[in-house]
Scaffold this active site. Structure first.
Site, PDB file in Angstrom:
ATOM      1  N   GLY A  79     -35.488  -4.166  28.477  1.00 55.69           N
ATOM      2  CA  GLY A  79     -35.085  -5.553  28.287  1.00 55.69           C
ATOM      3  C   GLY A  79     -34.019  -5.926  29.288  1.00 55.69           C
ATOM      4  O   GLY A  79     -33.450  -5.063  29.969  1.00 55.69           O
ATOM      5  N   GLU A 123     -28.950   5.214  28.021  1.00 53.02           N
ATOM      6  CA  GLU A 123     -28.520   5.255  29.409  1.00 53.02           C
ATOM      7  C   GLU A 123     -27.003   5.293  29.506  1.00 53.02           C
ATOM      8  O   GLU A 123     -26.298   4.616  28.765  1.00 53.02           O
ATOM      9  CB  GLU A 123     -29.048   4.026  30.151  1.00 53.02           C
ATOM     10  CG  GLU A 123     -28.647   3.998  31.606  1.00 53.02           C
ATOM     11  CD  GLU A 123     -29.319   2.896  32.386  1.00 53.02           C
ATOM     12  OE1 GLU A 123     -29.464   3.050  33.601  1.00 53.02           O
ATOM     13  OE2 GLU A 123     -29.704   1.878  31.779  1.00 53.02           O
ATOM     14  N   GLU A 144     -18.977  -7.630  33.557  1.00 49.98           N
ATOM     15  CA  GLU A 144     -20.171  -8.446  33.375  1.00 49.98           C
ATOM     16  C   GLU A 144     -19.886  -9.943  33.448  1.00 49.98           C
ATOM     17  O   GLU A 144     -20.816 -10.748  33.399  1.00 49.98           O
ATOM     18  CB  GLU A 144     -20.839  -8.124  32.030  1.00 49.98           C
ATOM     19  CG  GLU A 144     -21.461  -6.738  31.962  1.00 49.98           C
ATOM     20  CD  GLU A 144     -22.168  -6.479  30.643  1.00 49.98           C
ATOM     21  OE1 GLU A 144     -23.035  -5.587  30.608  1.00 49.98           O
ATOM     22  OE2 GLU A 144     -21.849  -7.164  29.648  1.00 49.98           O
ATOM     23  N   ILE A 164     -30.319  -7.575  30.588  1.00 47.67           N
ATOM     24  CA  ILE A 164     -28.936  -7.293  30.215  1.00 47.67           C
ATOM     25  C   ILE A 164     -28.570  -8.156  29.008  1.00 47.67           C
ATOM     26  O   ILE A 164     -28.714  -9.377  29.037  1.00 47.67           O
ATOM     27  CB  ILE A 164     -27.990  -7.601  31.395  1.00 47.67           C
ATOM     28  CG1 ILE A 164     -28.396  -6.768  32.609  1.00 47.67           C
ATOM     29  CG2 ILE A 164     -26.537  -7.332  31.013  1.00 47.67           C
ATOM     30  CD1 ILE A 164     -27.789  -7.267  33.914  1.00 47.67           C
ATOM     31  N   GLY A 165     -28.133  -7.530  27.925  1.00 49.11           N
ATOM     32  CA  GLY A 165     -27.767  -8.268  26.726  1.00 49.11           C
ATOM     33  C   GLY A 165     -28.904  -8.555  25.767  1.00 49.11           C
ATOM     34  O   GLY A 165     -28.727  -9.282  24.786  1.00 49.11           O
ATOM     35  N   GLY A 198     -30.455  -6.484  23.751  1.00 51.61           N
ATOM     36  CA  GLY A 198     -30.374  -5.746  22.488  1.00 51.61           C
ATOM     37  C   GLY A 198     -31.140  -4.434  22.490  1.00 51.61           C
ATOM     38  O   GLY A 198     -31.539  -3.948  21.433  1.00 51.61           O
ATOM     39  N   ASP A 246     -33.642   4.005  25.590  1.00 53.42           N
ATOM     40  CA  ASP A 246     -33.349   2.588  25.839  1.00 53.42           C
ATOM     41  C   ASP A 246     -33.539   2.197  27.308  1.00 53.42           C
ATOM     42  O   ASP A 246     -33.013   1.181  27.760  1.00 53.42           O
ATOM     43  CB  ASP A 246     -31.951   2.195  25.337  1.00 53.42           C
ATOM     44  CG  ASP A 246     -30.817   2.736  26.192  1.00 53.42           C
ATOM     45  OD1 ASP A 246     -31.061   3.636  27.025  1.00 53.42           O
ATOM     46  OD2 ASP A 246     -29.672   2.264  26.029  1.00 53.42           O
ATOM     47  N   THR A 270     -30.131  -1.275  23.195  1.00 55.88           N
ATOM     48  CA  THR A 270     -29.438  -0.157  22.554  1.00 55.88           C
ATOM     49  C   THR A 270     -29.416  -0.316  21.044  1.00 55.88           C
ATOM     50  O   THR A 270     -29.615   0.659  20.306  1.00 55.88           O
ATOM     51  CB  THR A 270     -28.011  -0.036  23.115  1.00 55.88           C
ATOM     52  OG1 THR A 270     -28.081   0.177  24.528  1.00 55.88           O
ATOM     53  CG2 THR A 270     -27.274   1.123  22.476  1.00 55.88           C
TER      54      THR A 270
END
Length: 211
Positions: free
Chosen positions: A10, A34, A147, A12-13, A15, A86, A17
């Protein structure tokens, strides 16, 4: 769970993990996450992508290779309830495709082609699709300083990079899940995903689901 080795991908951000954590608990599976915060080039990358892209992507490729080759091909089958990760190694090639200059990308691909052959292939890859405004909101919420320079255009590039790769990936089933604003910790959300994805076998190639 029909597959014994699953990769969750997915933007960045998105979900990733959180979903791996929940699925690992649900299925009592091994989980692999990761390691990215030890990348010394990451804080500067979002400030000057062109200058820092090549060392950033090479560092990530090396770290992902080291993690994934610790799982020898077929070793994941020794885990009684499977393995859920992930990320998958192709993430490196996808990001490099829009962060590197043409000459850098050619060199990167030489390393990647050697490395990918030594990494086990997931039996199922799931991509959590989120719209860019949702991603920006989640990135701001978790408050990682490095970020803060991520732009909407960069996130759009990430999505496009993944979709371009998915269209030519025929070695395994790839499921894009349109997840909207769903929080997988909300009551019933995880169960709905499991019911749609993990109660059937999937053919190789790309398929799209709405939650």
């Amino acid at each position: 769970m029909n597959a014994s080795y699953i990769a969750i991908e997915g933007n960045i951000g998105a979900g990733k993990t959180s979903l791996v954590t929940l699925l690992g608990q649900k299925f009592k599976s091994e989980t692999l996450f990761e390691t990215f915060e030890n990348n010394p080039f990451l804080p500067e990358f979002y400030k000057d992508t062109q200058k820092n892209a090549f060392p950033l992507e090479m560092f990530f490729l090396a770290e992902r290779y080291k993690q994934l080759t610790a799982i020898d091909a077929g070793q994941h089958k020794l885990f009684g309830n499977g393995l859920i990760s992930d990320y998958y190694i192709s993430k490196s090639l996808i990001f490099a495709g829009f962060t590197l200059q043409p000459g850098e990308l050619d060199l990167f691909k030489r390393f990647y082609e050697v490395i990918e052959k030594q990494v086990a292939l997931p039996e199922l890859l799931i991509y959590i699709h989120r719209e860019v405004p949702f991603l920006l909101k989640q990135i701001a919420k978790r408050g990682r300083g490095y970020e803060s320079d991520i732009t909407a255009q960069y996130l759009e590039n990430v999505n496009n990079g993944y979709y371009g790769w998915f269209k030519q990936e025929t070695r395994m089933p790839v499921i894009i899940i349109n997840s909207g604003n769903i929080d997988f910790y909300e009551e019933g959300a995880l169960e709905a995903l499991i019911d749609k994805v993990f109660t059937r076998k999937w053919a190789k190639g790309l398929q799209i689901l709405d939650l």
